[in-house]
Design a protein around this motif. Structure first.
Motif, PDB file in Angstrom:
ATOM      1  N   VAL A  49       0.858  -1.185   0.000  1.00  0.00           N
ATOM      2  CA  VAL A  49       0.000   0.000   0.000  1.00  0.00           C
ATOM      3  C   VAL A  49       0.896   1.238   0.000  1.00  0.00           C
ATOM      4  O   VAL A  49       2.098   1.152   0.216  1.00  0.00           O
ATOM      5  N   GLY A  50       0.295   2.386  -0.254  1.00  0.00           N
ATOM      6  CA  GLY A  50       1.048   3.632  -0.269  1.00  0.00           C
ATOM      7  C   GLY A  50       0.515   4.613   0.755  1.00  0.00           C
ATOM      8  O   GLY A  50      -0.692   4.674   1.002  1.00  0.00           O
ATOM      9  N   ASP A  51       1.414   5.392   1.366  1.00  0.00           N
ATOM     10  CA  ASP A  51       1.018   6.456   2.283  1.00  0.00           C
ATOM     11  C   ASP A  51       1.480   7.778   1.683  1.00  0.00           C
ATOM     12  O   ASP A  51       2.676   7.984   1.447  1.00  0.00           O
ATOM     13  N   LEU A  52       0.523   8.673   1.413  1.00  0.00           N
ATOM     14  CA  LEU A  52       0.824   9.948   0.768  1.00  0.00           C
ATOM     15  C   LEU A  52       0.375  11.082   1.672  1.00  0.00           C
ATOM     16  O   LEU A  52      -0.817  11.355   1.790  1.00  0.00           O
ATOM     17  N   SER A  53       1.324  11.703   2.357  1.00  0.00           N
ATOM     18  CA  SER A  53       0.976  12.865   3.194  1.00  0.00           C
ATOM     19  C   SER A  53       2.245  13.602   3.593  1.00  0.00           C
ATOM     20  O   SER A  53       2.892  14.227   2.756  1.00  0.00           O
ATOM     21  N   SER A  54       2.619  13.492   4.864  1.00  0.00           N
ATOM     22  CA  SER A  54       3.749  14.285   5.365  1.00  0.00           C
ATOM     23  C   SER A  54       5.039  13.508   5.423  1.00  0.00           C
ATOM     24  O   SER A  54       6.036  13.992   5.966  1.00  0.00           O
TER      25      SER A  54
ATOM     26  N   ASP B  29      10.006  12.457  -2.362  1.00  0.00           N
ATOM     27  CA  ASP B  29       9.832  13.703  -1.626  1.00  0.00           C
ATOM     28  C   ASP B  29       9.530  14.810  -2.629  1.00  0.00           C
ATOM     29  O   ASP B  29      10.426  15.313  -3.309  1.00  0.00           O
ATOM     30  N   ALA B  30       8.250  15.206  -2.738  1.00  0.00           N
ATOM     31  CA  ALA B  30       7.846  16.252  -3.679  1.00  0.00           C
ATOM     32  C   ALA B  30       8.060  17.647  -3.116  1.00  0.00           C
ATOM     33  O   ALA B  30       7.859  18.632  -3.825  1.00  0.00           O
ATOM     34  N   VAL B  31       8.466  17.751  -1.845  1.00  0.00           N
ATOM     35  CA  VAL B  31       8.607  19.056  -1.186  1.00  0.00           C
ATOM     36  C   VAL B  31      10.052  19.521  -1.163  1.00  0.00           C
ATOM     37  O   VAL B  31      10.398  20.591  -1.674  1.00  0.00           O
TER      38      VAL B  31
ATOM     39  N   LYS C  70       6.107  12.052   0.223  1.00  0.00           N
ATOM     40  CA  LYS C  70       5.928  13.252   1.041  1.00  0.00           C
ATOM     41  C   LYS C  70       5.476  14.380   0.122  1.00  0.00           C
ATOM     42  O   LYS C  70       6.209  14.799  -0.765  1.00  0.00           O
ATOM     43  N   MET C  71       4.255  14.866   0.344  1.00  0.00           N
ATOM     44  CA  MET C  71       3.748  15.934  -0.513  1.00  0.00           C
ATOM     45  C   MET C  71       3.298  17.151   0.299  1.00  0.00           C
ATOM     46  O   MET C  71       2.746  18.090  -0.260  1.00  0.00           O
ATOM     47  N   CYS C  72       3.550  17.126   1.617  1.00  0.00           N
ATOM     48  CA  CYS C  72       3.161  18.238   2.482  1.00  0.00           C
ATOM     49  C   CYS C  72       4.386  18.718   3.260  1.00  0.00           C
ATOM     50  O   CYS C  72       5.200  17.914   3.732  1.00  0.00           O
ATOM     51  N   ASN C  73       4.511  20.035   3.397  1.00  0.00           N
ATOM     52  CA  ASN C  73       5.690  20.595   4.056  1.00  0.00           C
ATOM     53  C   ASN C  73       5.567  20.507   5.574  1.00  0.00           C
ATOM     54  O   ASN C  73       4.590  19.996   6.122  1.00  0.00           O
ATOM     55  N   GLN C  74       6.572  21.050   6.270  1.00  0.00           N
ATOM     56  CA  GLN C  74       6.650  20.925   7.732  1.00  0.00           C
ATOM     57  C   GLN C  74       5.515  21.654   8.449  1.00  0.00           C
ATOM     58  O   GLN C  74       5.270  21.427   9.632  1.00  0.00           O
ATOM     59  N   TYR C  75       4.829  22.550   7.725  1.00  0.00           N
ATOM     60  CA  TYR C  75       3.708  23.277   8.318  1.00  0.00           C
ATOM     61  C   TYR C  75       2.360  22.609   8.015  1.00  0.00           C
ATOM     62  O   TYR C  75       1.301  23.131   8.382  1.00  0.00           O
ATOM     63  N   GLY C  76       2.409  21.491   7.328  1.00  0.00           N
ATOM     64  CA  GLY C  76       1.163  20.792   6.987  1.00  0.00           C
ATOM     65  C   GLY C  76       0.471  21.323   5.757  1.00  0.00           C
ATOM     66  O   GLY C  76      -0.685  20.997   5.507  1.00  0.00           O
ATOM     67  N   SER C  77       1.162  22.149   4.958  1.00  0.00           N
ATOM     68  CA  SER C  77       0.595  22.681   3.721  1.00  0.00           C
ATOM     69  C   SER C  77       1.071  21.854   2.541  1.00  0.00           C
ATOM     70  O   SER C  77       2.265  21.556   2.423  1.00  0.00           O
ATOM     71  N   CYS C  78       0.132  21.530   1.656  1.00  0.00           N
ATOM     72  CA  CYS C  78       0.440  20.638   0.538  1.00  0.00           C
ATOM     73  C   CYS C  78       0.140  21.352  -0.767  1.00  0.00           C
ATOM     74  O   CYS C  78      -1.040  21.537  -1.112  1.00  0.00           O
ATOM     75  N   PRO C  79       1.148  21.810  -1.523  1.00  0.00           N
ATOM     76  CA  PRO C  79       0.886  22.465  -2.804  1.00  0.00           C
ATOM     77  C   PRO C  79       0.281  21.477  -3.793  1.00  0.00           C
ATOM     78  O   PRO C  79       0.656  20.305  -3.837  1.00  0.00           O
TER      79      PRO C  79
ATOM     80  N   SER D 190       3.086  13.501  -6.645  1.00  0.00           N
ATOM     81  CA  SER D 190       3.070  12.286  -5.818  1.00  0.00           C
ATOM     82  C   SER D 190       2.161  11.225  -6.424  1.00  0.00           C
ATOM     83  O   SER D 190       2.516  10.038  -6.479  1.00  0.00           O
ATOM     84  N   PHE D 191       0.986  11.641  -6.894  1.00  0.00           N
ATOM     85  CA  PHE D 191       0.112  10.683  -7.590  1.00  0.00           C
ATOM     86  C   PHE D 191       0.837  10.113  -8.818  1.00  0.00           C
ATOM     87  O   PHE D 191       0.749   8.925  -9.126  1.00  0.00           O
ATOM     88  N   GLN D 192       1.531  10.991  -9.513  1.00  0.00           N
ATOM     89  CA  GLN D 192       2.249  10.571 -10.721  1.00  0.00           C
ATOM     90  C   GLN D 192       3.339   9.564 -10.380  1.00  0.00           C
ATOM     91  O   GLN D 192       3.559   8.586 -11.114  1.00  0.00           O
ATOM     92  N   LYS D 193       4.029   9.768  -9.259  1.00  0.00           N
ATOM     93  CA  LYS D 193       5.099   8.838  -8.861  1.00  0.00           C
ATOM     94  C   LYS D 193       4.524   7.470  -8.510  1.00  0.00           C
ATOM     95  O   LYS D 193       5.118   6.437  -8.861  1.00  0.00           O
ATOM     96  N   ILE D 194       3.379   7.444  -7.855  1.00  0.00           N
ATOM     97  CA  ILE D 194       2.734   6.163  -7.544  1.00  0.00           C
ATOM     98  C   ILE D 194       2.415   5.408  -8.832  1.00  0.00           C
ATOM     99  O   ILE D 194       2.660   4.198  -8.950  1.00  0.00           O
ATOM    100  N   ALA D 195       1.874   6.127  -9.829  1.00  0.00           N
ATOM    101  CA  ALA D 195       1.555   5.497 -11.115  1.00  0.00           C
ATOM    102  C   ALA D 195       2.817   4.990 -11.802  1.00  0.00           C
ATOM    103  O   ALA D 195       2.824   3.919 -12.418  1.00  0.00           O
ATOM    104  N   GLU D 196       3.882   5.765 -11.706  1.00  0.00           N
ATOM    105  CA  GLU D 196       5.148   5.366 -12.332  1.00  0.00           C
ATOM    106  C   GLU D 196       5.690   4.093 -11.685  1.00  0.00           C
ATOM    107  O   GLU D 196       6.114   3.164 -12.383  1.00  0.00           O
ATOM    108  N   TRP D 197       5.700   4.045 -10.365  1.00  0.00           N
ATOM    109  CA  TRP D 197       6.161   2.837  -9.678  1.00  0.00           C
ATOM    110  C   TRP D 197       5.318   1.625 -10.070  1.00  0.00           C
ATOM    111  O   TRP D 197       5.860   0.536 -10.273  1.00  0.00           O
ATOM    112  N   LYS D 198       4.024   1.830 -10.177  1.00  0.00           N
ATOM    113  CA  LYS D 198       3.148   0.716 -10.554  1.00  0.00           C
ATOM    114  C   LYS D 198       3.536   0.184 -11.931  1.00  0.00           C
ATOM    115  O   LYS D 198       3.591  -1.036 -12.151  1.00  0.00           O
TER     116      LYS D 198
END
Length: 920
Positions: A157-162, A181-183, A228-237, A244-252
């Protein structure tokens, strides 16, 4: 009262939020944006491509589509700081000056441009309460799954957040090795917030029944990858989320068999920014699990992407199975693509969100640095579902998104306080992994279900009409092991349907294959007097080696139901709808024709209306306008829209709809059957009767229920020119301008009944204008009679007429009915209301059985028929094939059936049908 909607179109392709940024930016300032291209791949055509080929296709497609615009942007190289290309959706990230952004917005190949906006990662609520052992693990019965030997082993499974602290003791040995790490672009995993580490712990932390102290995870033997797609303040551009979604697809596509991803993000309910990303991930066999969002639990608040039909959106419950106060509610938006059934995960989805709920209050899990914490939020609930998917897949890795969705929702636990299900609080219920596991087929067994159904009616006009025979062809799909000798027995509980051929053979259906019964279709005949509407059929599927399963589908008798229909056979027109609003589907007046009286007048004299019920706050159920100009959407259709039957003796028009209270802020299990009656005879063409049958389908008796209709009339063409009054004899409230009088009156209960509760004028300037709507807290006071006003001179009025209080035991019903009538002058209005009252009680006293349509099929043993003159005879075999047509014009005629082969035949003489057994 009028709600005036002023649309100011700022730009066609630049979103309003970006336009504001551009307006406040300097000439040389570089602004980060996301550009969406108009051209999109044919996802339906490529959805079954192998993962590697699928990714290569969408990469190439996006590259070719973006080639021209990227060449064009070379002309502005001095004003562009950065470009990043996407293929997970067709678009790119651009950081450029205002003039560059505005220039590309004028291009035909650009769909829209939005700022690189931030999504704040969940800010869960800390808890001082530590519950041990981990109640949430036991609540969803993950431990029972471990006892059966299913722990998520072999599933990624994948975990996409901080990010994730992969060195945490509860997570050691579980990281599969793929990190992005997208950040900050760092090559090693870390978590500088904690949400990612917490979520990973709930998915798979600990070791189940092993010696590790903290068993915090659902599927302890699963593995994970992380972005990791969210910065240290919890903000996710948004650009980082896309990457990050694209990287998951690429790995698949590179062979990392990721089956599900956990994403604790939530944004604007109507945002489609990540639609293509989620669609591509689903087509790659990756199930996206999103939180439904934390905030005010108001109808329609469910966040995107969690409210997309192509993902699983999760709500939060507490230790007592109460839905969390912060867990946002459905339904999903009633707009494309949400309302397109092509994307629905099950045929009855119909914008229900969340899809399922799971523990999300006082949940304990891992924290960066090796510790543990207890938090609340819908982001604490989502990893329970992600872990559940891993457990089901460890039993059967061949399951796809639709099968897993069906299993999880079909076998969810139904907390009694949430009845009935599904609803937009809990979805289909609270997660029960063990029950879902027990109903997950082994990979060496078939898994057969209905993929599609086709009804071919006798006369070929595409409408299955009462009295008509039809053949039904089903296509079954098997996503499990190969199935041999597949058979299906068709059945229904409908009293209006006669199944003449109920058994079909589908042959052998291999894994991922399909089979149909086109050579042996089911034959069904609708009763001559069958009402329009949906008929539920079940098919009992069997195959060799003892396999069996039941699936179901719906066929429609008569024209398909509609969102709204008009009663217009007499001198008054009134629109009724699929969910109890009157005049229009919504107060925007976009769908419906209001009320016209006389019918030749083009003035739509009703602004808006609706049927409402309530006991006390917060149980007030309606589709009337609420505060701030937003319509309530408490009623949910349950019978496929509204049907109009013309004629339907003793009525010239009979409409019917059915809806439940399952979208309300509180749910008691009321199902309402709405009936409309109209006549075109001279004595009965100035009124419409609306009847509402309220059945308690909940698990508790209901006490103190009030029911009524609210009608906001505008008899004149101006808001403030109407006068209004009430009639105590007729229990009527009415408005008038000039000689046009229109009002509504109570028919059931009877006029003298103490259950008649209110018939009142409503001053909109006092009760509506201040709130830009009629709040539930005021509406209930009109329903229960706390507020009464007898009317007066010209101003802007509404009306309410109501009955109650009713006590409705479980499985019992009450009926209320109202007349909506017009008249040229007050005396004619009174006469028409009196006629409606007499006519209603004239037909309602007939026994219900006399109004029901009866099945006319009676088996007859017969060798010959004697036909009257002026008759048409049609003979059908059990396959529904017509084998004889004969017309008799002048004299009686003897028709020999003995010439036919011995067997069962269906004889249709003019408009009547008979089942005949021919004995030679």
């Amino acid at each position: 009262m009028k709600f005036i909607l002023i649309l100011v179109i700022l730009d066609l392709k630049i979103t309003p939020s970006l336009r504001e940024i551009l307006n406040n930016s300097g000439k040389d300032e570089k602004i980060p944006v996301i550009v969406h291209m108009r051209e999109k791949p044919d996802y339906e055509r490529i959805k079954n491509f192998p993962e590697k080929e699928y990714v290569e296709f969408i990469k190439k497609f996006s590259e070719n589509s973006q080639k021209d615009i990227l060449n064009y942007l070379k002309n502005f190289s001095d004003r562009i700081e950065e470009i990043k290309n996407f293929w997970i959706f067709n678009g790119f990230y651009l950081k450029a000056t205002k003039d560059v952004i505005e220039a590309i917005a004028e291009r035909e190949d650009v769909e829209y441009i939005i700022e690189d906006f931030l999504i704040e990662i969940e800010k869960p609520v800390p808890s001082n309460e530590i519950l041990t052992p981990e109640w949430n693990i036991i609540k969803v019965k993950a431990d029972s799954c471990w006892m059966e030997g299913y722990t998520g082993e072999g599933i990624i499974v994948g975990d996409l957040s901080s990010g994730v602290d992969t060195s945490h003791p509860a997570l050691r040995g579980k990281f599969e090795g793929h990190w992005y790490d997208a950040v900050n672009g760092l090559p090693y995993p870390y978590d500088d917030v904690y949400i990612g580490t917490f979520g990973a712990g709930v998915i798979l932390g600990g070791d189940g029944f092993g010696p590790f102290e903290y068993d915090i995870g659902i599927a302890p033997d699963a593995k994970f990858v992380a972005c990791k797609m969210c910065n240290q303040y919890g903000s996710c551009p948004s650009s980082g989320i896309h990457l990050s979604f694209q990287k998951i697809a690429e790995w698949k596509s590179e062979g990392v068999n990721i089956r599900a991803i956990n994403v604790p993000l939530a944004s604007n309910p109507t945002s489609l920014e990540f639609w293509q990303d989620c669609l591509n991930l689903k087509n790659l066999g990756i199930i996206s699990v999103f939180r439904i969002g934390n905030g005010q639990p108001t109808p329609g608040s469910a966040s995107a992407p969690g409210n997309y039909p192509i993902v699983i959106g999760v709500g939060a419950t507490d230790i007592n199975d109460n839905i969390a106060s912060f867990s946002q509610r459905g339904p999903a938006p009633n707009q494309y693509p949400w309302n397109n059934p092509v994307y629905w995960p099950r045929p009855d989805w119909n914008r229900t969100k969340p899809d399922i709920s799971a523990p999300g209050v006082n949940v304990k899990s891992s924290m960066p640095g090796g510790g543990y914490g207890t938090f609340s939020g819908t982001g604490m609930a989502t990893p329970h579902v992600t872990g559940a998917i891993a457990i089901l897949l460890s039993k059967n890795p061949y399951l796809n998104f639709y099968e897993i969705y069906q299993i999880l929702t079909d076998y969810a636990y139904h907390p009694p306080q949430g009845q009935p299900y599904p609803n937009n609080n809990y979805g289909w219920g609270r997660l029960d992994i063990y029950k879902a596991l027990k109903n997950t087929p082994y990979p060496n067994l078939p898994f057969i279900f209905i993929e599609s159904h086709l009804l071919e009616d006798e006369n070929g006009n595409g409408i299955w009409e009462p009295g008509e025979s039809a053949s039904i062809i089903l296509t079954l799909k098997n996503t499990g092991a190969d199935a041999n000798n597949v058979n299906g027995i068709l059945r229904t509980n409908s009293n209006y349907i006669n199944i003449q051929d109920s058994i079909s053979n589908f042959g052998n259906i291999l894994h991922n294959g399909t089979g149909n019964n086109s050579s042996d279709p089911y034959i069904v005949i609708a009763s001559q007097n069958a009402p329009q509407g949906g008929v539920l059929f079940e098919i009992f599927i069997t195959a060799d080696n003892g396999y069996s399963k039941i699936d179901s589908f719906i066929e429609i008798i008569g024209p398909a139901g509609q969102d709204f229909v008009d009663h217009n056979c007499g001198n008054i027109l009134l629109t009724v709808t699929k969910w109890g609003s009157i005049g229009y589907l919504a107060s925007t007046q976009a769908q419906g024709n209001g009320c016209k009286y006389p019918i030749t007048d083009t003035t739509k004299r009703l602004f808006y209306g609706g049927f409402a019920i309530g006991t006390q706050m917060p149980y007030v159920i309606d589709r009337y306008y609420e505060a701030n100009g937003i319509d309530d959407d408490d009623w949910k259709e349950t019978a496929q829209k509204v049907w109009m039957n013309e004629p339907y003796p003793p009525f010239s028009e009979y409409s019917v709809a059915k809806y439940s209270d399952s979208l309300g802020e509180q749910i008691k299990g009321i199902i309402c059957k709405q009936r409309g009656y109209a006549w075109n005879d001279p004595d009965g063409d100035d009124f419409i009767i609306l009847e509402f049958v309220l059945k308690n389908c909940g698990i508790e008796n209901i006490t103190g229920l009030y029911a009524g209709i609210f009608l906001d009339w505008d008899i004149s063409t101006s808001t403030y020119f109407d006068s209004g009054s009430v009639d105590g004899i007729r229990k009527m409230a009415y408005q008038y301008y000039g000689n046009i009088y229109i009002g509504s009156a109570i028919l059931n209960p009877q006029r003298t009944s103490p259950l008649v509760r209110n018939y009142t004028m409503i001053r909109n300037d006092q009760y509506v204008y201040p709130y830009i709507g009629l709040p539930d807290s005021i509406e209930i006071k009109f329903l229960n009679g706390t507020i009464f006003y007898g009317g007066g001179g010209p101003t802007d009025y509404s009306t309410c007429i109501s009955a109650g209080p009713f006590d409705i035991p479980v499985s019992d019903s009450v009926i209320v009915a109202f007349a909506i009538a017009g008249g040229i002058g007050i005396e004619e209005l009174r006469k028409n209301v009196d006629t409606a009252y007499a006519r209603y009680w004239g037909f309602v006293e007939k026994k219900e059985s006399e109004l029901k349509r009866k099945n006319i099929f009676v088996p007859v043993f017969c060798k010959r028929l004697i036909m009257d003159k002026n008759a048409t005879l049609k003979i059908y075999n059990v396959l529904g094939q017509r084998i004889k047509v004969e017309k008799i014009f002048n004299d009686k005629k003897l028709v020999e059936l003995s010439k036919l082969k011995k067997g069962i035949y269906f004889i249709r003489i003019n408009e009547k049908s008979y089942k005949v057994i021919n004995l030679k």
